[in-house]
Design an enzyme around this catalytic site. Structure first.
Site, PDB file in Angstrom:
ATOM      1  N   GLN A  29       0.662  -1.316   0.290  1.00  0.00           N
ATOM      2  CA  GLN A  29      -0.008  -0.149   0.177  1.00  0.00           C
ATOM      3  C   GLN A  29       0.915   1.326  -0.158  1.00  0.00           C
ATOM      4  O   GLN A  29       1.780   1.143   0.539  1.00  0.00           O
ATOM      5  CB  GLN A  29      -1.033  -0.011   1.171  1.00  0.00           C
ATOM      6  CG  GLN A  29      -0.445   0.269   2.433  1.00  0.00           C
ATOM      7  CD  GLN A  29      -1.484   0.267   3.662  1.00  0.00           C
ATOM      8  OE1 GLN A  29      -2.409  -0.750   3.299  1.00  0.00           O
ATOM      9  NE2 GLN A  29      -1.227   0.982   4.569  1.00  0.00           N
ATOM     10  N   GLY A  30       0.335   2.035  -0.709  1.00  0.00           N
ATOM     11  CA  GLY A  30       1.001   3.613  -0.890  1.00  0.00           C
ATOM     12  C   GLY A  30      -0.219   4.616  -0.483  1.00  0.00           C
ATOM     13  O   GLY A  30      -1.186   4.265  -0.450  1.00  0.00           O
ATOM     14  N   TYR A  31       0.448   5.963  -0.333  1.00  0.00           N
ATOM     15  CA  TYR A  31      -0.115   6.841   0.054  1.00  0.00           C
ATOM     16  C   TYR A  31      -0.186   8.004  -1.082  1.00  0.00           C
ATOM     17  O   TYR A  31       0.811   8.612  -1.482  1.00  0.00           O
ATOM     18  CB  TYR A  31      -0.021   7.559   1.540  1.00  0.00           C
ATOM     19  CG  TYR A  31      -0.597   6.656   2.344  1.00  0.00           C
ATOM     20  CD1 TYR A  31      -1.583   6.802   2.949  1.00  0.00           C
ATOM     21  CD2 TYR A  31       0.247   5.481   2.838  1.00  0.00           C
ATOM     22  CE1 TYR A  31      -2.242   5.756   3.867  1.00  0.00           C
ATOM     23  CE2 TYR A  31      -0.141   4.545   3.719  1.00  0.00           C
ATOM     24  CZ  TYR A  31      -1.214   4.879   4.337  1.00  0.00           C
ATOM     25  OH  TYR A  31      -1.762   3.884   5.252  1.00  0.00           O
ATOM     26  N   LEU A  32      -1.254   8.327  -1.584  1.00  0.00           N
ATOM     27  CA  LEU A  32      -1.325   9.775  -2.526  1.00  0.00           C
ATOM     28  C   LEU A  32      -1.157  10.879  -1.976  1.00  0.00           C
ATOM     29  O   LEU A  32      -0.901  11.917  -2.222  1.00  0.00           O
ATOM     30  CB  LEU A  32      -2.639   9.517  -3.455  1.00  0.00           C
ATOM     31  CG  LEU A  32      -2.529   8.324  -4.303  1.00  0.00           C
ATOM     32  CD1 LEU A  32      -3.773   8.072  -4.762  1.00  0.00           C
ATOM     33  CD2 LEU A  32      -1.545   8.401  -5.492  1.00  0.00           C
ATOM     34  N   GLU A  84       3.394   8.823  -2.698  1.00  0.00           N
ATOM     35  CA  GLU A  84       4.585   9.345  -1.765  1.00  0.00           C
ATOM     36  C   GLU A  84       5.526   8.070  -1.570  1.00  0.00           C
ATOM     37  O   GLU A  84       5.238   6.998  -1.567  1.00  0.00           O
ATOM     38  CB  GLU A  84       4.223   9.686  -0.637  1.00  0.00           C
ATOM     39  CG  GLU A  84       2.996  10.884  -0.677  1.00  0.00           C
ATOM     40  CD  GLU A  84       2.570  11.278   0.767  1.00  0.00           C
ATOM     41  OE1 GLU A  84       2.682  10.750   1.543  1.00  0.00           O
ATOM     42  OE2 GLU A  84       1.445  12.194   0.514  1.00  0.00           O
TER      43      GLU A  84
END
Length: 157
Positions: A29-32, A84
Site C-alpha cells: 500500500q502507498g499514499y497519494l 509518496e
C-alpha cells in the site's frame, strides 16, 4: 457502507497468533496523500485492490471517517507509482477471537520487526476478548499509523 471506522491498535508480543489465523494475505500500500486531515491510500491485498480515503482521527484516536472502493488491480499498480515515497509492505493475518476478528499486520522491508494488531468495533465502549499475544495498546500513538510508517520507517526509530 459504514462511514465511521472505530478501531483499536495494539502491539503484538509474539507470533503465536499465526497458528490461529484463518486468512493470510500480502499487502502493498502507498499514499497519494498522507496528511492527517485526509489520507488517500491505494492498497493491493491478495488478488483485490482498493482506494481508501480516511479523515482526521477524533480525540480518542479510535474513530474517523473512512470511504473505500474496490478498484481493478492493474489500476492500483499504476496508482502505486504515483504514491509518496515509502510503500508499506506487510502480511495481514486475520484471527477470530470471541465475537471479533483481529487483523494482525507483520511488516516487512523498512518496517521489519513491527507487528501490530487492530480490532474494529461498533462503538468506542464495546468490550472484547483479549488474546494472550496482545500487548500494549497504541491506538492514540500516531507513530503506528501506516501513513506515518510510510514516511518514518520503524527501522529508523
Amino acid at each position: 457502507m459504514k462511514m465511521i471506522e472505530i478501531e483499536k491498535k495494539f502491539m503484538v508480543l509474539n507470533d503465536s497468533f499465526k497458528a490461529a489465523a484463518f486468512t493470510q494475505n500480502h499487502i502493498a500500500q502507498g499514499y497519494l496523500s498522507s496528511v492527517p486531515e485526509r489520507t488517500v491510500r491505494v492498497r493491493i491485498k491478495g488478488e483485490k485492490s482498493y482506494l481508501t480515503i480516511k479523515g482526521l482521527t477524533n480525540d480518542t484516536g479510535m474513530s474517523r471517517f473512512e470511504w473505500e472502493k474496490e478498484i481493478p488491480v492493474n489500476e492500483a499498480k499504476k496508482l502505486l507509482l504515483l504514491c509518496e515515497k515509502g510503500i508499506i509492505d506487510k502480511t495481514r493475518f486475520e484471527i477470530k477471537v470471541g465475537n471479533h476478528i483481529f487483523e494482525v499486520d507483520e511488516f516487512h522491508g523498512e518496517n521489519q520487526g513491527l507487528i501490530i494488531a487492530e480490532i474494529e468495533l461498533d462503538s468506542e465502549t464495546e468490550t472484547f476478548e483479549k488474546p494472550n499475544w496482545l500487548g500494549a495498546e497504541v491506538t492514540n500513538d500516531k507513530r503506528y499509523y501506516n501513513s506515518y510508517l510510510s514516511n518514518h520507517p520503524y527501522k529508523n526509530w
